[in-house]
Design a protein around this motif. Sequence first.
Motif, PDB file in Angstrom:
ATOM      1  N   ARG A   1      -7.857  -5.985  -2.454  1.00 13.50           N
ATOM      2  CA  ARG A   1      -6.714  -5.433  -1.704  1.00 13.50           C
ATOM      3  C   ARG A   1      -6.423  -4.034  -2.229  1.00 13.50           C
ATOM      4  N   THR A   2      -5.853  -3.220  -1.401  1.00 11.01           N
ATOM      5  CA  THR A   2      -5.503  -1.874  -1.861  1.00 11.01           C
ATOM      6  C   THR A   2      -4.029  -1.598  -1.573  1.00 11.01           C
ATOM      7  N   ALA A   3      -3.429  -0.827  -2.478  1.00 10.64           N
ATOM      8  CA  ALA A   3      -2.062  -0.363  -2.243  1.00 10.64           C
ATOM      9  C   ALA A   3      -2.148   1.139  -1.981  1.00 10.64           C
TER      10      ALA A   3
ATOM     11  N   PRO B   1      -6.429   9.978  -5.450  1.00 12.56           N
ATOM     12  CA  PRO B   1      -5.413  10.739  -4.721  1.00 12.56           C
ATOM     13  C   PRO B   1      -6.024  11.492  -3.537  1.00 12.56           C
ATOM     14  N   LEU B   2      -5.288  11.575  -2.471  1.00 16.81           N
ATOM     15  CA  LEU B   2      -5.712  12.386  -1.323  1.00 16.81           C
ATOM     16  C   LEU B   2      -4.437  12.987  -0.744  1.00 16.81           C
ATOM     17  N   GLU B   3      -4.286  14.278  -0.963  1.00 16.24           N
ATOM     18  CA  GLU B   3      -3.064  14.981  -0.591  1.00 16.24           C
ATOM     19  C   GLU B   3      -1.836  14.253  -1.164  1.00 16.24           C
ATOM     20  N   ARG B   4      -0.901  13.841  -0.297  1.00 21.68           N
ATOM     21  CA  ARG B   4       0.320  13.242  -0.859  1.00 21.68           C
ATOM     22  C   ARG B   4       0.182  11.745  -1.114  1.00 21.68           C
ATOM     23  N   GLN B   5      -1.029  11.235  -0.956  1.00 26.07           N
ATOM     24  CA  GLN B   5      -1.215   9.793  -0.972  1.00 26.07           C
ATOM     25  C   GLN B   5      -2.152   9.363  -2.107  1.00 26.07           C
ATOM     26  N   VAL B   6      -1.884   8.207  -2.696  1.00 23.90           N
ATOM     27  CA  VAL B   6      -2.811   7.671  -3.698  1.00 23.90           C
ATOM     28  C   VAL B   6      -3.175   6.241  -3.285  1.00 23.90           C
ATOM     29  N   THR B   7      -4.486   5.962  -3.242  1.00 20.19           N
ATOM     30  CA  THR B   7      -4.922   4.608  -2.923  1.00 20.19           C
ATOM     31  C   THR B   7      -5.338   3.917  -4.213  1.00 20.19           C
ATOM     32  N   VAL B   8      -4.711   2.771  -4.481  1.00 18.61           N
ATOM     33  CA  VAL B   8      -4.968   2.049  -5.725  1.00 18.61           C
ATOM     34  C   VAL B   8      -5.656   0.737  -5.380  1.00 18.61           C
TER      35      VAL B   8
ATOM     36  N   VAL C   1       0.614  -5.557  -7.088  1.00 14.32           N
ATOM     37  CA  VAL C   1       1.436  -4.439  -6.652  1.00 14.32           C
ATOM     38  C   VAL C   1       2.581  -4.163  -7.632  1.00 14.32           C
ATOM     39  N   THR C   2       3.016  -5.189  -8.387  1.00  9.27           N
ATOM     40  CA  THR C   2       4.095  -4.932  -9.350  1.00  9.27           C
ATOM     41  C   THR C   2       3.620  -4.002 -10.483  1.00  9.27           C
ATOM     42  N   THR C   3       2.324  -4.088 -10.832  1.00 12.15           N
ATOM     43  CA  THR C   3       1.781  -3.179 -11.858  1.00 12.15           C
ATOM     44  C   THR C   3       1.955  -1.731 -11.393  1.00 12.15           C
ATOM     45  N   VAL C   4       1.720  -1.522 -10.108  1.00 12.35           N
ATOM     46  CA  VAL C   4       1.838  -0.177  -9.533  1.00 12.35           C
ATOM     47  C   VAL C   4       3.296   0.286  -9.597  1.00 12.35           C
ATOM     48  N   VAL C   5       4.179  -0.598  -9.147  1.00 10.85           N
ATOM     49  CA  VAL C   5       5.595  -0.229  -9.088  1.00 10.85           C
ATOM     50  C   VAL C   5       6.153   0.012 -10.504  1.00 10.85           C
TER      51      VAL C   5
ATOM     52  N   VAL D   1       0.482  -2.298   1.401  1.00 11.30           N
ATOM     53  CA  VAL D   1      -0.634  -3.051   0.816  1.00 11.30           C
ATOM     54  C   VAL D   1      -1.535  -3.507   1.961  1.00 11.30           C
ATOM     55  N   ALA D   2      -2.839  -3.253   1.821  1.00  8.25           N
ATOM     56  CA  ALA D   2      -3.777  -3.641   2.882  1.00  8.25           C
ATOM     57  C   ALA D   2      -4.747  -4.690   2.366  1.00  8.25           C
ATOM     58  N   GLU D   3      -5.004  -5.686   3.218  1.00  3.63           N
ATOM     59  CA  GLU D   3      -6.003  -6.702   2.889  1.00  3.63           C
ATOM     60  C   GLU D   3      -7.388  -6.055   2.998  1.00  3.63           C
ATOM     61  N   PRO D   4      -8.384  -6.583   2.275  1.00  2.00           N
ATOM     62  CA  PRO D   4      -9.712  -5.987   2.381  1.00  2.00           C
ATOM     63  C   PRO D   4     -10.333  -6.207   3.759  1.00  2.00           C
ATOM     64  N   THR D   5     -11.187  -5.302   4.149  1.00  2.00           N
ATOM     65  CA  THR D   5     -11.939  -5.458   5.395  1.00  2.00           C
ATOM     66  C   THR D   5     -13.379  -5.811   5.030  1.00  2.00           C
ATOM     67  N   LEU D   6     -14.172  -6.124   6.043  1.00  2.00           N
ATOM     68  CA  LEU D   6     -15.594  -6.392   5.762  1.00  2.00           C
ATOM     69  C   LEU D   6     -16.280  -5.140   5.219  1.00  2.00           C
ATOM     70  N   THR D   7     -15.789  -3.986   5.611  1.00  2.00           N
ATOM     71  CA  THR D   7     -16.357  -2.740   5.075  1.00  2.00           C
ATOM     72  C   THR D   7     -16.165  -2.706   3.561  1.00  2.00           C
ATOM     73  N   ASP D   8     -14.968  -3.090   3.085  1.00  2.00           N
ATOM     74  CA  ASP D   8     -14.726  -3.119   1.638  1.00  2.00           C
ATOM     75  C   ASP D   8     -15.684  -4.102   0.959  1.00  2.00           C
ATOM     76  N   VAL D   9     -15.865  -5.270   1.590  1.00  2.00           N
ATOM     77  CA  VAL D   9     -16.767  -6.284   1.021  1.00  2.00           C
ATOM     78  C   VAL D   9     -18.170  -5.707   0.900  1.00  2.00           C
ATOM     79  N   TYR D  10     -18.595  -5.072   1.974  1.00  2.00           N
ATOM     80  CA  TYR D  10     -19.952  -4.535   2.024  1.00  2.00           C
ATOM     81  C   TYR D  10     -20.137  -3.449   0.959  1.00  2.00           C
ATOM     82  N   LEU D  11     -19.146  -2.585   0.839  1.00  2.00           N
ATOM     83  CA  LEU D  11     -19.258  -1.500  -0.154  1.00  2.00           C
ATOM     84  C   LEU D  11     -19.241  -2.073  -1.569  1.00  2.00           C
ATOM     85  N   ALA D  12     -18.452  -3.130  -1.786  1.00  2.95           N
ATOM     86  CA  ALA D  12     -18.423  -3.760  -3.122  1.00  2.95           C
ATOM     87  C   ALA D  12     -19.783  -4.371  -3.438  1.00  2.95           C
TER      88      ALA D  12
END
Length: 308
Positions: free
Chosen positions: A227-229, A255-262, A270-274, A289-300
């Motif tokens: 999962r990603t936050a 980080p990407l501009e004003r955004q950070v993907t963890v 997510v509490t670790t992040v907060v 918070v986003a659930e993983p997609t098949l793309t994430d699975v494939y890349l992993a």
Amino acid sequence: MRIDVVGLRKCYGQVEALADVTLRAGPGRVLGVLGHNGAGKTTLVDILATRTLPTAGTARVCGFDVVRNPRQVRRVIGVTGQATAVDGALPGRDNLVLVARLLGANPRQAGDRAEELIEAFGLGDVAGRPAATYSGGLLRRLDLAMSLVGRPVVLFLDEPSTGLDPVGRTELWRLVGDLAADGTTVVLTTQYLDEADELATDVVVLGAGRVVASGTPAQLKSAIGTRTATVRFADDRTAVSAAGLFSRVGLTAAPLERQVTVSLAAAADVTTVVRALDTVGIEPADLTVAEPTLTDVYLALHREQGVR
Ligand SMILES: Nc1ncnc2c1ncn2[C@@H]1O[C@H](COP(=O)(O)OP(=O)(O)OP(=O)(O)O)[C@@H](O)[C@H]1O
């Protein structure tokens, strides 16, 4: 089982296209076969569709062995993909009639089956026009309809939505979903992971001729995906310092501009992040918070096992 493959191996000279593949699929299942170029997807489908012989192992379609009973196998399958079966000079209707005639229907039966499919696939307005004048989406629909003339119970689909616009893709996916809901077994080979995510009830990932992962998309996502936050900040500078902070507490952050993907790997949530942000008094503007997609699975899998 509609598809039952055990220990399948295929060598082209020195090249081992399939090393040891075992998989199964029952009625109403959509089996997504994923893998990089050269992973063995086409070879697998070619063996199941009796276009090439295996070197070792067994493959059965509806109980028929592809080596011993290829004619029976051909009677229960449909193959579709790059619209290669369509004759552009002929109207869509005539293409459908021609296939029905080739499968042994008499002229009246062939005409009736063509009309049924024209209706089911919404081709009524264009059925009298040469197929060469069709848009990509219409051509795909005609191709799919042609593969269904003989009422196959197992359908092989090769990258069905290549080149379609979003509306065409969604429509095609709906048609495939309807077929599966009616009990057809669909074997879908694709490079498009979103397509597999949308359609597949089961997935096998091939890597160098072997099954490197298999399961339902949900199983693969929970076993392999992460999962990603995504945290948004007021400005770029805060985002960069937050990314540094996340790295220091052991989180993988980009980080990407004003955004950070963890990435929320096993131990992190997510509490670790907060909490990390709280300790230094940084206020996020937004956190999702986003659930993983098949793309994430494939890349992993690609990272961990070098899937190629
Ligand atoms: N007729 C053939 N002769 C020799 N080698 C072949 C033949 N067909 C396939 N191969 C080789 O077998 C391996 C598997 O190929 P295959 O086409 O099954 O992979 P694929 O996953 O379908 O790839 P793509 O996504 O590019 O279609 C590759 O190394 C390929 O070069």
